[in-house]
Design an enzyme around this catalytic site. Structure first.
Site, PDB file in Angstrom:
ATOM      1  N   TRP A   1       0.805  -1.233   0.000  1.00 29.81           N
ATOM      2  CA  TRP A   1       0.000   0.000   0.000  1.00 29.81           C
ATOM      3  C   TRP A   1       0.836   1.279   0.000  1.00 29.81           C
ATOM      4  CZ3 TRP A   1      -4.735   1.967  -0.541  1.00 29.81           C
ATOM      5  CH2 TRP A   1      -4.942   3.260  -0.077  1.00 29.81           C
ATOM      6  N   MET A   2       0.406   2.245  -0.835  1.00 26.85           N
ATOM      7  CA  MET A   2       1.033   3.573  -0.834  1.00 26.85           C
ATOM      8  C   MET A   2      -0.054   4.648  -0.866  1.00 26.85           C
ATOM      9  SD  MET A   2       3.528   5.276  -3.723  1.00 26.85           S
ATOM     10  CE  MET A   2       2.338   5.529  -5.028  1.00 26.85           C
TER      11      MET A   2
ATOM     12  N   ASP B   1       0.000   9.259   0.156  1.00 26.09           N
ATOM     13  CA  ASP B   1       0.605  10.560  -0.175  1.00 26.09           C
ATOM     14  C   ASP B   1       2.102  10.574  -0.494  1.00 26.09           C
ATOM     15  OD1 ASP B   1      -1.769  10.822   1.195  1.00 26.09           O
ATOM     16  OD2 ASP B   1      -0.989  12.168   2.719  1.00 26.09           O
TER      17      ASP B   1
ATOM     18  N   GLN C   1       3.798   7.664   1.884  1.00 29.33           N
ATOM     19  CA  GLN C   1       3.067   6.945   2.939  1.00 29.33           C
ATOM     20  C   GLN C   1       3.005   5.482   2.504  1.00 29.33           C
ATOM     21  OE1 GLN C   1       1.105   8.509   6.029  1.00 29.33           O
ATOM     22  NE2 GLN C   1       3.223   9.056   5.600  1.00 29.33           N
TER      23      GLN C   1
ATOM     24  N   TRP D   1      -4.472   0.464   3.699  1.00 30.57           N
ATOM     25  CA  TRP D   1      -3.819   1.363   4.656  1.00 30.57           C
ATOM     26  C   TRP D   1      -3.545   0.657   5.983  1.00 30.57           C
ATOM     27  CZ3 TRP D   1      -4.275   3.750   9.382  1.00 30.57           C
ATOM     28  CH2 TRP D   1      -3.547   4.932   9.562  1.00 30.57           C
TER      29      TRP D   1
ATOM     30  N   PHE E   1       3.182   9.722   9.712  1.00 32.35           N
ATOM     31  CA  PHE E   1       2.247  10.281   8.737  1.00 32.35           C
ATOM     32  C   PHE E   1       2.981  11.270   7.819  1.00 32.35           C
ATOM     33  CE2 PHE E   1      -2.420   9.784  10.322  1.00 32.35           C
ATOM     34  CZ  PHE E   1      -2.264   8.414  10.390  1.00 32.35           C
ATOM     35  N   SER E   2       2.182  11.973   6.997  1.00 32.84           N
ATOM     36  CA  SER E   2       2.773  12.827   5.960  1.00 32.84           C
ATOM     37  C   SER E   2       3.575  13.995   6.516  1.00 32.84           C
ATOM     38  CB  SER E   2       1.673  13.348   5.041  1.00 32.84           C
ATOM     39  OG  SER E   2       1.223  12.285   4.249  1.00 32.84           O
TER      40      SER E   2
ATOM     41  N   TRP F   1      -9.520   8.713  -1.765  1.00 30.00           N
ATOM     42  CA  TRP F   1      -9.830   7.930  -0.558  1.00 30.00           C
ATOM     43  C   TRP F   1     -11.157   7.183  -0.668  1.00 30.00           C
ATOM     44  CZ3 TRP F   1      -6.554   5.992   2.476  1.00 30.00           C
ATOM     45  CH2 TRP F   1      -5.392   6.671   2.822  1.00 30.00           C
TER      46      TRP F   1
HETATM   47  C1  FRU Z   1      -3.812  12.274   3.459  1.00 30.13           C
HETATM   48  C2  FRU Z   1      -3.545  11.675   4.819  1.00 30.13           C
HETATM   49  C3  FRU Z   1      -2.727  12.638   5.662  1.00 30.13           C
HETATM   50  C4  FRU Z   1      -2.080  11.723   6.646  1.00 30.13           C
HETATM   51  C5  FRU Z   1      -1.825  10.491   5.812  1.00 30.13           C
HETATM   52  C6  FRU Z   1      -1.945   9.205   6.570  1.00 30.13           C
HETATM   53  O1  FRU Z   1      -4.098  11.317   2.477  1.00 30.13           O
HETATM   54  O2  FRU Z   1      -4.771  11.357   5.456  1.00 30.13           O
HETATM   55  O3  FRU Z   1      -3.469  13.667   6.267  1.00 30.13           O
HETATM   56  O4  FRU Z   1      -0.892  12.255   7.156  1.00 30.13           O
HETATM   57  O5  FRU Z   1      -2.752  10.507   4.763  1.00 30.13           O
HETATM   58  O6  FRU Z   1      -1.535   8.128   5.787  1.00 30.13           O
END
Ligand code: FRU
Length: 480
Positions: free
Chosen positions: A46-47, A49, A65, A73, A106-107, A310
């Site tokens: 899975w990938m 952002d 990510q 996810w 996270f991002s 999403w």
């Molecule tokens: C956006 C997001 C970010 C978060 C990340 C988690 O797609 O929801 O806000 O840091 O993905 O994977």
């Protein structure tokens, strides 16, 4: 010329899609049917952002990510890849792992600390500073942390002072994006449906500066992945831009990225328009941000997004990996009727394939990897068809651009995937750039003022292109 294109666009038996079970969730299926050729996708798993993109010594780095144990996810890591020509990518070992005490990674963003203001360098090599969000479960507590690299971005060490920004008792507090505003380091991060700006002298200690409420923006979902940067027109007018992704409620459904044009005064960002603006009106361009330090002409930036949404990202019919990034796009600023807008152009430094004249009717012989540049009548339509009868339609009216993927192969894994998407035209200036790569269409319409990105999953590769309203154009084959 025509001969070359037909010769290179031969049907590739290995690429023929088989029927797939859209509900399959295990990554045991090793099918490569929908693997894009010149967009980045991870080898497996899975990938989402793009994170921490920076350029150094001829190499563009991308972190992303990443959940390395499944195709949906999960606990987030920063995966890592790099490219020298923005087309051919090399995946590297995971750069940052979750921290047992502080949480998932996270991002966030990365910058090169050229003058070692952080004091983290150990010799004369500038450290790369990555700032991201820790997401701690249970409780979903988010704080901001820093890791730094002393080997050009291949490996990272945790900064011992983490977290550098504790949680001020807020639920959604994430995605720090750093920039230099000429006098200080700035970090923009999202707080619910607002943007918080922080300032720093050393990239480690951050103090609050202001909040941007975005009263004229889209508040249909949680705000994520902001970025503050500036662009300058060819005439020398400079504007500050704030990118804000929204997790749901984008105009065509699900997630999307809006932008505000305005002015950063060293403390606050003030938007200068009331209309909503989007980086992309298609459904598959989310959480995009710019590279730090990428070589561009003066006043431009280099941007890339996550090519999914999403609303369905976790159920699309690829199983070995999920998702790819968009093509890199150069951003510039243009003035139109006294208003300033972002214009996009694809940047593929390694993108020279065989070229042919674009014809109103063309056989493609099954190779779904090509770019077309064309000019057209104000209203035009383009249909791609496969031997299995899958169709992908793109057309314009005087004021809108449409994409219909509802009859293009596998579409039933999520009900709204079949919706026709549309975007407004800012002009009918009829110059277009479009790229197709196995499972994606990216269109930069009307001189790059409206972008539309859509993924699709045809049962067979397209073998026919039909165009109404074409003036003239070039087709470039990108198959190796
Ligand atoms: C956006 C997001 C970010 C978060 C990340 C988690 O797609 O929801 O806000 O840091 O993905 O994977």
């Amino acid at each position: 010329m025509r001969y070359f294109i037909l010769a290179t666009l031969l049907y590739c038996a290995a690429c023929a899609p088989t029927e797939l079970d859209p509900n399959q969730t295990s990554s045991a299926d090793t099918s490569e049917v929908y693997r894009p050729l010149y967009h980045f996708s991870p080898e497996a798993h899975w990938m989402n952002d793009p994170n921490g993109m920076f350029y150094k010594d001829g190499t563009y780095h991308l972190y992303f990510q990443y959940y390395p144990e499944g195709n949906q996810w999960g606990p987030m890591h920063w995966g890592h890849a790099s490219t020298k020509d923005l087309m051919h990518w090399t995946e590297h070992p995971i750069a940052i792992y979750p921290d047992t005490a502080l949480g998932y990674i996270f991002s966030g963003s990365a910058v090169i600390d050229t003058f070692n203001v952080s004091g983290l360098a150990v010799d004369s090599t500038p450290p790369i500073i990555a700032m991201y969000t820790f997401h701690k479960r249970p409780g979903d507590v988010q704080t901001q942390g820093i890791s730094y690299s002393l080997d050009g971005g291949m490996t990272y060490e945790f900064y011992e002072g983490n977290p550098v920004l504790p949680n001020p008792e807020l639920k959604d507090f994430r995605d720090p994006k750093m920039m230099w505003d000429g006098t200080q380091w700035i970090c923009a991060l999202t707080v619910g449906q607002e943007i918080a700006f922080y300032g720093s002298e050393n990239l480690l200690d951050w103090k609050p500066l202001s909040q941007f409420l975005g009263e004229h923006g889209n508040h249909g979902g949680v705000w994520e992945c902001p970025e503050l940067f500036s662009l300058t027109t060819e005439e020398g007018v400079r504007k500050d831009i704030l990118l804000v992704s929204i997790g749901s409620g984008a105009p065509n459904g699900g997630s999307g990225t809006q932008y505000f044009v305005g002015h950063w005064d060293g403390t606050e960002f003030i938007a200068e328009h009331e209309d909503e603006r989007y980086m992309d009106w298609g459904r598959d361009n989310y959480a995009g941000v710019n590279w730090w330090n990428a070589p561009t002409d003066r006043g431009k930036k280099l941007f890339m997004g996550w090519m999914s949404n999403w609303e369905y990202a976790q159920v699309v019919p690829t199983y070995k990996w999920r998702s790819s990034m968009t093509l890199p796009r150069e951003l510039s600023l243009v003035e139109l009727d006294g208003q300033f807008h972002i214009k996009q152009q694809f940047r593929l430094d390694g993108g020279n394939g065989y070229q042919a004249n674009l014809e109103p009717k063309m056989g493609l012989r099954g190779a779904n990897t090509f770019g077309i540049n064309f000019s057209a009548e104000p209203q035009w339509s383009l249909r791609l068809t496969s031997a299995e009868g899958d169709t992908l339609d793109i057309w314009t009216s005087v004021d809108s651009i449409y994409i219909d993927r509802s009859k293009c192969g596998l579409v039933d894994f999520e009900p709204s995937f079949k919706n026709i998407m549309s975007g407004p035209r800012k002009t009918t200036a009829a110059e277009y750039e479009m790229y197709i790569d196995i499972m994606s269409l990216e269109l930069l319409a009307d001189d790059g003022l409206t972008a539309m990105t859509a993924t699709f999953f045809p049962k067979k590769p397209f073998n026919k292109l039909e165009f109404e309203g074409l003036k003239e154009g070039t087709l470039t084959s990108l198959r190796e």
